[in-house]
Scaffold this motif. Sequence first.
Motif, short mmCIF file in Angstrom:
data_model
loop_
_atom_site.label_atom_id
_atom_site.label_comp_id
_atom_site.label_asym_id
_atom_site.label_seq_id
_atom_site.Cartn_x
_atom_site.Cartn_y
_atom_site.Cartn_z
N LEU A 1 0.91 -1.12 0.11
CA LEU A 1 0.02 0.14 -0.12
C LEU A 1 0.88 1.20 -0.09
CD1 LEU A 1 -2.00 -2.26 1.37
CD2 LEU A 1 -3.25 -0.27 2.29
N LEU A 2 1.84 1.16 0.74
CA LEU A 2 2.82 2.31 0.94
C LEU A 2 3.63 2.61 -0.54
CD1 LEU A 2 4.60 1.64 4.32
CD2 LEU A 2 3.20 3.73 3.61
N LYS A 3 3.75 1.58 -1.24
CA LYS A 3 4.36 1.70 -2.53
C LYS A 3 3.35 2.26 -3.61
CE LYS A 3 7.89 -1.81 -2.14
NZ LYS A 3 8.51 -3.32 -2.69
N VAL A 4 2.08 1.94 -3.53
CA VAL A 4 1.27 2.40 -4.35
C VAL A 4 0.97 3.91 -4.07
CG1 VAL A 4 -1.24 2.57 -5.20
CG2 VAL A 4 0.02 0.44 -5.00
N SER A 5 1.04 4.33 -2.84
CA SER A 5 0.56 5.64 -2.44
C SER A 5 1.64 6.60 -2.68
CB SER A 5 0.34 5.81 -0.84
OG SER A 5 1.55 5.39 -0.15
N ALA A 6 2.93 6.23 -2.76
CA ALA A 6 4.14 6.83 -3.09
C ALA A 6 3.76 7.52 -4.61
CB ALA A 6 5.35 6.14 -3.33
N PHE A 7 3.06 7.02 -5.39
CA PHE A 7 2.79 7.61 -6.87
C PHE A 7 2.02 8.91 -6.62
CE2 PHE A 7 4.44 3.38 -7.98
CZ PHE A 7 5.62 3.85 -8.83
N ALA A 8 1.18 8.90 -5.85
CA ALA A 8 0.07 9.96 -5.59
C ALA A 8 1.04 11.29 -5.18
CB ALA A 8 -0.72 9.76 -4.55
N VAL A 9 2.06 11.11 -4.61
CA VAL A 9 2.99 12.16 -3.95
C VAL A 9 3.57 12.86 -5.20
CG1 VAL A 9 5.21 12.59 -2.92
CG2 VAL A 9 3.73 11.09 -2.02
N GLY B 1 -6.89 4.97 -5.69
CA GLY B 1 -8.09 5.97 -5.85
C GLY B 1 -7.37 7.55 -5.77
N ALA B 2 -6.58 7.28 -4.75
CA ALA B 2 -5.92 8.59 -4.48
C ALA B 2 -4.87 9.17 -5.79
CB ALA B 2 -4.88 8.68 -3.34
N VAL B 3 -4.28 8.07 -6.30
CA VAL B 3 -3.47 8.68 -7.45
C VAL B 3 -4.52 8.87 -8.82
CG1 VAL B 3 -1.91 7.63 -9.26
CG2 VAL B 3 -1.75 6.95 -6.83
N ALA B 4 -5.37 8.27 -8.82
CA ALA B 4 -6.42 8.53 -10.07
C ALA B 4 -7.02 9.92 -10.01
CB ALA B 4 -7.26 7.42 -10.08
N GLY B 5 -7.66 10.20 -8.54
CA GLY B 5 -7.97 11.37 -8.19
C GLY B 5 -7.23 12.56 -8.49
N GLY B 6 -5.90 12.40 -8.14
CA GLY B 6 -4.72 13.65 -8.39
C GLY B 6 -4.83 13.86 -9.85
N ILE B 7 -4.59 12.73 -10.65
CA ILE B 7 -4.45 12.89 -12.21
C ILE B 7 -5.61 13.45 -12.57
CG2 ILE B 7 -4.45 11.50 -14.20
CD1 ILE B 7 -3.02 9.36 -12.82
N ALA B 8 -7.03 13.32 -12.14
CA ALA B 8 -8.29 13.70 -12.70
C ALA B 8 -7.98 15.39 -12.27
CB ALA B 8 -9.29 13.02 -12.12
N GLY B 9 -7.93 15.52 -10.92
CA GLY B 9 -7.73 17.06 -10.48
C GLY B 9 -6.59 17.72 -11.46
N LEU B 10 -5.70 17.13 -11.69
CA LEU B 10 -4.47 17.97 -12.29
C LEU B 10 -4.84 18.18 -13.88
CD1 LEU B 10 -1.43 18.91 -12.57
CD2 LEU B 10 -0.81 16.56 -13.07
N LEU B 11 -5.32 17.19 -14.61
CA LEU B 11 -5.85 17.45 -15.87
C LEU B 11 -7.00 18.44 -16.00
CD1 LEU B 11 -6.41 13.42 -17.17
CD2 LEU B 11 -4.54 15.38 -17.84
N LEU B 12 -7.75 18.62 -15.17
CA LEU B 12 -8.79 19.63 -15.15
C LEU B 12 -8.15 21.11 -14.89
CD1 LEU B 12 -11.73 20.31 -15.37
CD2 LEU B 12 -12.01 20.09 -12.88
N TRP C 1 -13.61 17.58 -8.35
CA TRP C 1 -13.68 16.37 -9.21
C TRP C 1 -12.57 15.55 -8.58
CZ3 TRP C 1 -15.69 13.84 -12.59
CH2 TRP C 1 -15.11 13.18 -13.65
N ASP C 2 -11.38 15.79 -8.21
CA ASP C 2 -10.16 15.10 -7.44
C ASP C 2 -10.98 13.98 -6.55
OD1 ASP C 2 -8.21 13.91 -5.79
OD2 ASP C 2 -7.05 15.57 -6.20
N GLN C 3 -11.82 14.61 -5.49
CA GLN C 3 -12.24 13.85 -4.72
C GLN C 3 -13.27 12.80 -5.04
OE1 GLN C 3 -10.91 13.58 -1.89
NE2 GLN C 3 -12.32 12.84 -0.26
N ALA C 4 -14.25 13.35 -5.97
CA ALA C 4 -15.35 12.69 -6.60
C ALA C 4 -14.52 11.32 -7.35
CB ALA C 4 -15.91 13.26 -7.49
N VAL C 5 -13.55 11.49 -8.16
CA VAL C 5 -13.04 10.60 -8.87
C VAL C 5 -12.36 9.44 -7.79
CG1 VAL C 5 -11.11 9.60 -10.39
CG2 VAL C 5 -12.69 11.72 -11.25
N ARG C 6 -11.69 9.91 -6.89
CA ARG C 6 -10.97 9.23 -5.72
C ARG C 6 -11.87 8.29 -5.16
NH1 ARG C 6 -9.27 11.16 -0.22
NH2 ARG C 6 -8.12 9.39 0.55
#
Length: 525
Positions: free
Chosen positions: A116-124, A185-196, A152-157
């Motif tokens: 879980l820690l390794k996946v969460s690292a990509f959100a950073v 989900g945190a990584v995907a939400g961050g990508i969605a918010g950044l794209l917007l 949008w970030d939170q909704a996608v997440r």
Amino acid sequence: MKSFMKGAVLLTLAGLMVKLLSAVYRVPFQNMVGDQGFYIYQQVYPFIGIFSIWTSYGFAVAVSKVMADHEAHHHSVILRTAFGCIAAISVLVFAVLFFGADLLAGWMGDGKLSGLLKVSAFAVMLMPPLAVLKGYFQSNNQMEPVAYSQVWDQAVRVTIILVGTWLLVSSGASLYAAGQMAMFGAVAGGIAGLLLLMRHFRRSFAALPEPASVEAGPILKKILSISFSVSMGSLLLLFFQLVDSFTVFRLLSESGVERIEAMEQKGIYDRGQPLVQFGLLIATSLSLAIVPLIAHMSKKQSGRSADLYAQLAFRTSFLFAFAAATGLTFVMPYVNETLFQTQEESFALIVFSWQIVWMSLLLVLNAILQGLGKAKVPALFLISGILVKIGCNWLLIPIWGVLGASLAGNIALALIVAGLIWYFKKVWPLRFAPLRYYSWLFTAAFVMSAVVVLWALLSDWVLFDGLPNRMAALFTTLSAVPLGAFVFLLIIAKSRIVTEKEWYIIPFGRKMAGLQLAINSRRKR
């Protein structure tokens, strides 16, 4: 000013929506994965939660403020300096989380958390562009892109966490795999918010003037100082969660509790997090909406208006926080079973829920002091509170289990609030409320408690006695909570300890002002 206030209101509403979604999704998530699965998620969440709030909130605000304080031809240098700083920190945090995942998981007492820690690292790694773009938009008073991207970030997440977890649990995957999906989900939400944000940036970007030479060192120092001071109050509960991640499960296991039971106990203890988040919504909205007015009014020669706003922020935050904590005290077993399927550790959760009172006061006091430009001493109190939480966890958890962890949080927060009030009185010798305010508040809370207890007993023994346990708890909760709120607000309205004019200043306070006018006009007749 009208444009600024419109943007500020939009950003406030977006912040509240994000916090509401953050509290709400944890309930169905816990129902799908159980207490052990909830423990797995909550162990790792603080790592990215702390960095996310600091960058997307504190760092963005700092960038916008520094840009506002400098000439336009310095803006490109400020943005480059800010991006370089946050990018370097993000790479460092990524390395710690990804390459140090096994070590961190070992310190928490559960080696399986490393995935879980390794996946969460990509959100950073998404935080540098998110923080700088938000700061750019806020400095130009373009609040809409920031508000929309947050929601949008939170909704996608939330969507990915709930749908992905349901698919994995349904297919028989492990709870640790479900936890990895939640981190994704945190990584995907961050990508969605950044794209917007990037989409809005391309549309509204105005070419910055030719950069003029300016020293990067002072700019960097100012950005870091502002970002930490602005976000420290909001980060405190997450730091407490991080302390719990490293101490609660390990101390329970070392005190003789079986590993699986210790995981479940930690998961049950973590049920208190969404309940406290719900209770803090009003205090958060007050600190976001009223405190900028305090900062503005305190600069005027006459301090009467600033006094009014500071007193109002304190009185209303304490009023609603005390009501929420008191109400939860008497309906917690029913709320616990309604939301989380069982009534286990309801007393520990009752104690946990009183953190609503301390955190509400802390948020408002800290925000007022921020508005006055007083940041260093409050920051020292907050850091001291984290150290007290660590010490109390080590002392109390081996004796009382998760109840000890709940007590530790309250002790640390109470000491921080006491320190903030002492310092506030030195900076601004202001009387927050008259004795009449407290007497009416405690009277309203006592009457509300009596009504709620009687109604809950009647519901439990007579009205819903023949229903399944969770269904009966649901109906008891849905009837007792609004009944208690109505009784409490009725007494507060009759007392007029908050006047009609003051209700109009508070976000969404118009209806309460109307109720108060109606009640007191009838009484006069």
